[in-house]
Enzyme design. Structure first.
Site, PDB file in Angstrom:
ATOM      1  N   TYR A 153       0.852  -1.208   0.055  1.00 50.94           N
ATOM      2  CA  TYR A 153       0.067  -0.099   0.131  1.00 50.94           C
ATOM      3  C   TYR A 153       0.978   0.965  -0.026  1.00 50.94           C
ATOM      4  O   TYR A 153       1.994   1.158   0.391  1.00 50.94           O
ATOM      5  CB  TYR A 153      -0.951  -0.021   1.046  1.00 50.94           C
ATOM      6  CG  TYR A 153      -0.298  -0.066   2.552  1.00 50.94           C
ATOM      7  CD1 TYR A 153       0.158   0.966   3.149  1.00 50.94           C
ATOM      8  CD2 TYR A 153      -0.296  -1.305   3.143  1.00 50.94           C
ATOM      9  CE1 TYR A 153       0.618   0.835   4.419  1.00 50.94           C
ATOM     10  CE2 TYR A 153       0.201  -1.339   4.336  1.00 50.94           C
ATOM     11  CZ  TYR A 153       0.572  -0.154   5.031  1.00 50.94           C
ATOM     12  OH  TYR A 153       1.152  -0.230   6.258  1.00 50.94           O
ATOM     13  N   HIS A 166       3.242  -6.698   4.321  1.00 54.43           N
ATOM     14  CA  HIS A 166       3.829  -7.176   5.502  1.00 54.43           C
ATOM     15  C   HIS A 166       2.685  -7.305   6.377  1.00 54.43           C
ATOM     16  O   HIS A 166       1.537  -6.953   6.435  1.00 54.43           O
ATOM     17  CB  HIS A 166       4.701  -5.867   6.148  1.00 54.43           C
ATOM     18  CG  HIS A 166       3.930  -4.601   6.361  1.00 54.43           C
ATOM     19  ND1 HIS A 166       3.564  -3.884   5.266  1.00 54.43           N
ATOM     20  CD2 HIS A 166       3.225  -4.245   7.547  1.00 54.43           C
ATOM     21  CE1 HIS A 166       2.738  -2.763   5.622  1.00 54.43           C
ATOM     22  NE2 HIS A 166       2.795  -3.076   7.018  1.00 54.43           N
TER      23      HIS A 166
HETATM   24 FE   LIG Z   1       1.299  -1.781   8.388  1.00 52.66          FE
END
Ligand SMILES: [Fe+2]
Length: 248
Positions: A153, A166
């Site tokens: 993102y 992650h």
């Molecule tokens: Fe994050």
């Protein structure tokens, strides 16, 4: 290396490396500059309430707490995304397993979107994905959970910075003051190496310990890939924790 020697639990000595953890102020990660201390640190002893309780037990966990594919879903649906199992072992500085430890994890959905009111990314929410869960390590220090692979993102740091896929991790000891926090990345992801937060870590070996390994032997056929992520609480092989200097 500094000259400070810390005793391990069995009396072995582990040398502390003060250069291993990122400095508090790393300009490439802009908000770190605002958070970094401006004055010398003061040592404060722990209070009694910080060092006692709470303790966690298996009986406190719900049946779906370690299943992010289903723990937020409605009407028998499941979360959208690449299904996977994340597992690993929590270890102490002597590679001994740490049982009965609360491990919590939270992540964006497959599109890279968090379920959070301040989230600013336009990727869609998945109505069947909450993005958080928890486990307690078994007698051999292992945890595991099912989830979908989170998406990368963008975030407002530089003009066009992106976080690699992650998962955030928290590991509790037996008191709130013993909470440790880190992030897990995925083997082979090129985005790891262009992330301004990862770039604050000066030691490539420390970054490497944050990267989960694809484990083909533990995949579930026609269902889920498996990734292994071990967490070492302290010592020379410690996982890098965001809120703890190595060796402390
Ligand atoms: Fe994050």
């Amino acid at each position: 290396m500094s000259g400070i020697i810390l005793p391990g639990a069995d009396g072995m000595l582990f040398q502390r490396d003060r250069d291993w953890h990122p400095p508090a102020d790393t300009p490439g990660y802009k908000s770190s500059t605002f958070r970094a201390p401006r004055h010398s640190l003061l040592a404060l002893g722990p209070t009694r309430s910080e060092m006692t309780g709470p303790t966690f037990g298996h009986e406190k966990l719900g049946e779906l707490d370690n299943d992010l594919i289903r723990n937020f879903s409605q009407d028998g649906n499941e979360a959208i995304g690449q299904r996977m199992i994340v597992y690993g072992q929590v270890l102490d500085e002597n590679a001994r397993p740490v049982p009965d430890t609360l491990v919590e994890y939270w992540q964006a959905n497959a599109g890279g979107r968090y379920r959070h009111k301040k989230e600013g990314y336009l990727a869609a929410l998945d109505p069947n994905f909450g993005g958080f869960g928890r486990s307690i390590t078994d007698e051999n220090g292992f945890y595991h959970f099912r989830t979908v692979k989170p998406g990368a993102y963008p975030w407002p740091n530089g003009g066009n910075d992106w976080r690699p896929a992650h998962i955030h991790f928290s590991v509790f000891g037996h008191a709130f003051a013993q909470r440790l926090i880190t992030q897990m990345y995925f083997e082979g992801d090129p985005m790891i190496w262009q992330c301004p937060i990862v770039a604050t870590i000066p030691d490539k070996a420390a970054i490497d310990q944050l990267i989960a390994r694809l484990d083909r032997h533990n995949t579930t056929p026609m269902d889920a890939l498996a990734y292994r992520f071990d967490i070492v609480l302290r010592g020379r092989r410690s996982t890098m924790f965001e809120n703890k200097l190595e060796g402390n």
